[in-house]
Enzyme design. Structure first.
Site, PDB file in Angstrom:
ATOM      1  N   GLN A   1       0.657  -1.117  -0.532  1.00 16.94           N
ATOM      2  CA  GLN A   1      -0.365  -0.248  -0.414  1.00 16.94           C
ATOM      3  C   GLN A   1       0.906   0.995  -0.094  1.00 16.94           C
ATOM      4  O   GLN A   1       1.793   1.697   0.864  1.00 16.94           O
ATOM      5  CB  GLN A   1      -1.100   0.028   1.358  1.00 16.94           C
ATOM      6  CG  GLN A   1      -2.194   1.494   0.937  1.00 16.94           C
ATOM      7  CD  GLN A   1      -2.489   1.610   2.454  1.00 16.94           C
ATOM      8  OE1 GLN A   1      -1.853   1.113   3.794  1.00 16.94           O
ATOM      9  NE2 GLN A   1      -4.240   1.514   2.896  1.00 16.94           N
ATOM     10  N   GLY A   2       1.100   1.954  -0.588  1.00 14.04           N
ATOM     11  CA  GLY A   2       1.628   3.395  -1.038  1.00 14.04           C
ATOM     12  C   GLY A   2       1.020   4.398  -0.989  1.00 14.04           C
ATOM     13  O   GLY A   2       0.204   5.237  -1.748  1.00 14.04           O
TER      14      GLY A   2
ATOM     15  N   SER B   1       1.042   6.240   2.198  1.00 14.66           N
ATOM     16  CA  SER B   1       2.008   7.268   3.429  1.00 14.66           C
ATOM     17  C   SER B   1       2.572   8.169   2.669  1.00 14.66           C
ATOM     18  O   SER B   1       3.892   7.975   2.462  1.00 14.66           O
ATOM     19  CB  SER B   1       1.962   6.962   4.832  1.00 14.66           C
ATOM     20  OG  SER B   1       1.059   5.906   5.601  1.00 14.66           O
TER      21      SER B   1
ATOM     22  N   SER C   1       5.030  -1.011   3.757  1.00  8.05           N
ATOM     23  CA  SER C   1       4.792  -2.602   4.762  1.00  8.05           C
ATOM     24  C   SER C   1       5.202  -3.593   3.757  1.00  8.05           C
ATOM     25  O   SER C   1       4.371  -4.017   2.220  1.00  8.05           O
ATOM     26  CB  SER C   1       3.639  -2.733   5.247  1.00  8.05           C
ATOM     27  OG  SER C   1       3.436  -2.276   5.926  1.00  8.05           O
TER      28      SER C   1
ATOM     29  N   GLU D   1      -9.249  -1.892   4.777  1.00  5.00           N
ATOM     30  CA  GLU D   1      -8.357  -2.041   5.817  1.00  5.00           C
ATOM     31  C   GLU D   1      -8.188  -2.140   7.537  1.00  5.00           C
ATOM     32  O   GLU D   1      -8.209  -2.878   8.536  1.00  5.00           O
ATOM     33  CB  GLU D   1      -7.172  -1.053   5.490  1.00  5.00           C
ATOM     34  CG  GLU D   1      -6.072  -1.466   5.927  1.00  5.00           C
ATOM     35  CD  GLU D   1      -5.250  -0.140   5.852  1.00  5.00           C
ATOM     36  OE1 GLU D   1      -5.071   0.717   5.653  1.00  5.00           O
ATOM     37  OE2 GLU D   1      -3.969  -0.030   6.479  1.00  5.00           O
TER      38      GLU D   1
END
Ligand SMILES: Cc1cc2nc3c(=O)[nH]c(=O)nc-3n(C[C@H](O)[C@H](O)[C@H](O)COP(=O)(O)OP(=O)(O)OC[C@H]3O[C@@H](n4cnc5c(N)ncnc54)[C@H](O)[C@@H]3O)c2cc1C
Length: 386
Positions: free
Chosen positions: A125-126, A128, A160, A241
């Site tokens: 997941q991009g 932040s 992550s 999520e």
């Protein structure tokens, strides 16, 4: 909600347990790196072959389409038998795939969903960035349309498993509007111009990364929901999520308290079948009561979601309580374990490591301050602080 299980639910629970007991891998899960990726994908594949991949996904997309109560029974049994965490498969299964199901075109669903269920790909997941975490609309990584591609330049952080991932749910700025200037796309992590650098966490792992983009070309056909519609798609992602995976946590916490009670009995001695040390016994009793409260919050959340179609802002109470309880329990574990409790070495996730890891639970997918803000404003109706 009637918490008594119907005969059908009991039969379902027994079926789940029997399958898990027969299929949970015997080997220890590697703590990080490519070996962990291989292990997690193999476990995903085994669940797929057994008909247990995508338990919350609709059947028309290859999922199992379980009801909320059935999902709860799955997660409870999953934790009870000590099945491995979804690890690198979490993003694809729990929010990448569900976001595509809710927002993507038919072609995109066909391209991306089956390979997730079969355990062939890892997603990350991009979202932040330095300067855009709690304030997600502050994303500054740029996407400029050039022909039929988006040319992406900028930086993400705390991604992550980016070093192990094949695809990324990527949020970029394609316009100036704070919310309507954002776009959500599927980015190929092998695309030229992507540079991934791992970050070593305090428990010694490398599962967080920085990702740098230097004119990375993302086909416009990978944009989900349309250019400038990324905020709406991202809110859907965050909703998934924060979904139902927490159902397993109260069982994992309950198992931990029972394990700690055994270890404390061995270490401090037993009187009348219980731990001899007054202080330790009192802390264990408090922990057991807190886990019972966590279980009640979980069931209340499921009831609400069944009634209203979503867990509502009250879900933040469960998340906040769980994050703080996790820290308290692992702190207790380290105290009870003494010298052993502090051990950080080896491949197994020791209590010491899990205690260090527990600090992340009050930050990831929404910090505790943000949860308190939601509880204050949306549950209690208090005025906003800023
Ligand atoms: C283990 C872990 C895994 C992660 N994985 C990913 C991932 O895969 N992909 C991804 O995109 N991100 C990931 N993140 C990042 C995570 O989403 C952010 O860390 C989180 O949203 C907080 O953002 P920040 O770190 O920028 O802190 P900030 O938002 O800068 O917050 C700093 C401090 O200010 C407080 N604060 C901020 N705003 C408010 C407010 N309005 N009211 C009160 N207090 C406030 C916060 O609570 C915090 O204490 C992960 C984080 C962790 C810990």
């Amino acid at each position: 909600m009637d918490l008594t299980l119907s005969p059908a639910d009991q039969a379902f629970r027994d079926e789940v347990r029997a399958w898990l007991v027969d299929n949970v891998p015997d080997e220890t899960r590697p703590p990080d790196g490519p070996a962990m990726r291989t292990f997690d994908l193999a476990w995903q594949r085994r669940q797929y072959e057994g008909g247990w991949a995508g338990i919350a996904w609709p059947t028309e997309y290859g999922g199992r389409g379980l009801t909320l109560v059935e999902q709860m029974l799955w997660f409870e049994q999953y934790a009870a038998v000590g099945a491995p965490p979804p690890g690198v498969c979490f993003v694809a299964n729990n929010h990448g795939g569900p976001t595509l199901i809710a927002k993507a075109s038919d072609d995109q669903k066909q391209a991306y969903l089956p390979e997730i269920l079969r355990g062939e790909v890892v997603w990350c997941q991009g979202f932040s960035e330095p300067g855009a975490g709690s304030d997600l609309a502050g994303v500054r990584t740029r996407g400029v349309v050039d022909g039929d591609e988006l040319v992406v330049t900028g930086q993400k952080i705390w991604t992550s498993y980016a070093d192990l991932a094949d695809r990324q749910e990527l949020l970029v700025r394609t316009g100036d509007g704070r919310h309507d200037g954002l776009t959500w796309a599927v980015c190929d992590m092998a695309a030229p111009g992507i540079d991934v650098r791992t970050i070593r966490t305090m428990e010694g792992h490398h599962d967080l990364c920085e990702v740098f983009y230097d004119e990375v070309r993302v086909p416009l056909s990978s944009v989900v929901g349309g250019l400038g519609k990324g905020w709406e798609v991202a809110m859907s992602t965050l909703g998934f999520e924060r979904g139902t995976a927490f159902m397993a946590d109260q069982v994992e916490m309950a198992r931990l308290v029972e394990e700690l009670t055994e270890v404390a009995g061995d270490r401090f001695g037993r009187v009348n079948g219980t731990v001899a040390d007054d202080e330790v016994r009192r802390r264990l009793a408090t922990a057991r009561a807190e886990v019972a409260a966590m279980r009640a919050l979980t069931y209340a959340g499921i009831t609400r979601a069944e009634r209203d179609g979503n867990p509502g802002p009250q879900g933040s109470i469960t998340r906040l309580y769980l994050a703080l309880l996790r820290q308290r329990l692992f702190s207790l574990a380290v105290d009870i374990g003494g010298h052993d409790g502090l051990a950080l070495g080896g491949d197994d996730p020791t209590w010491g490591r899990r205690w260090l890891r527990s600090f992340a639970s009050t930050i990831g997918s929404g910090t505790s301050d943000i949860q308190r803000e939601i509880i204050g404003t949306r549950v209690l109706g208090l005025p906003k602080t800023a």
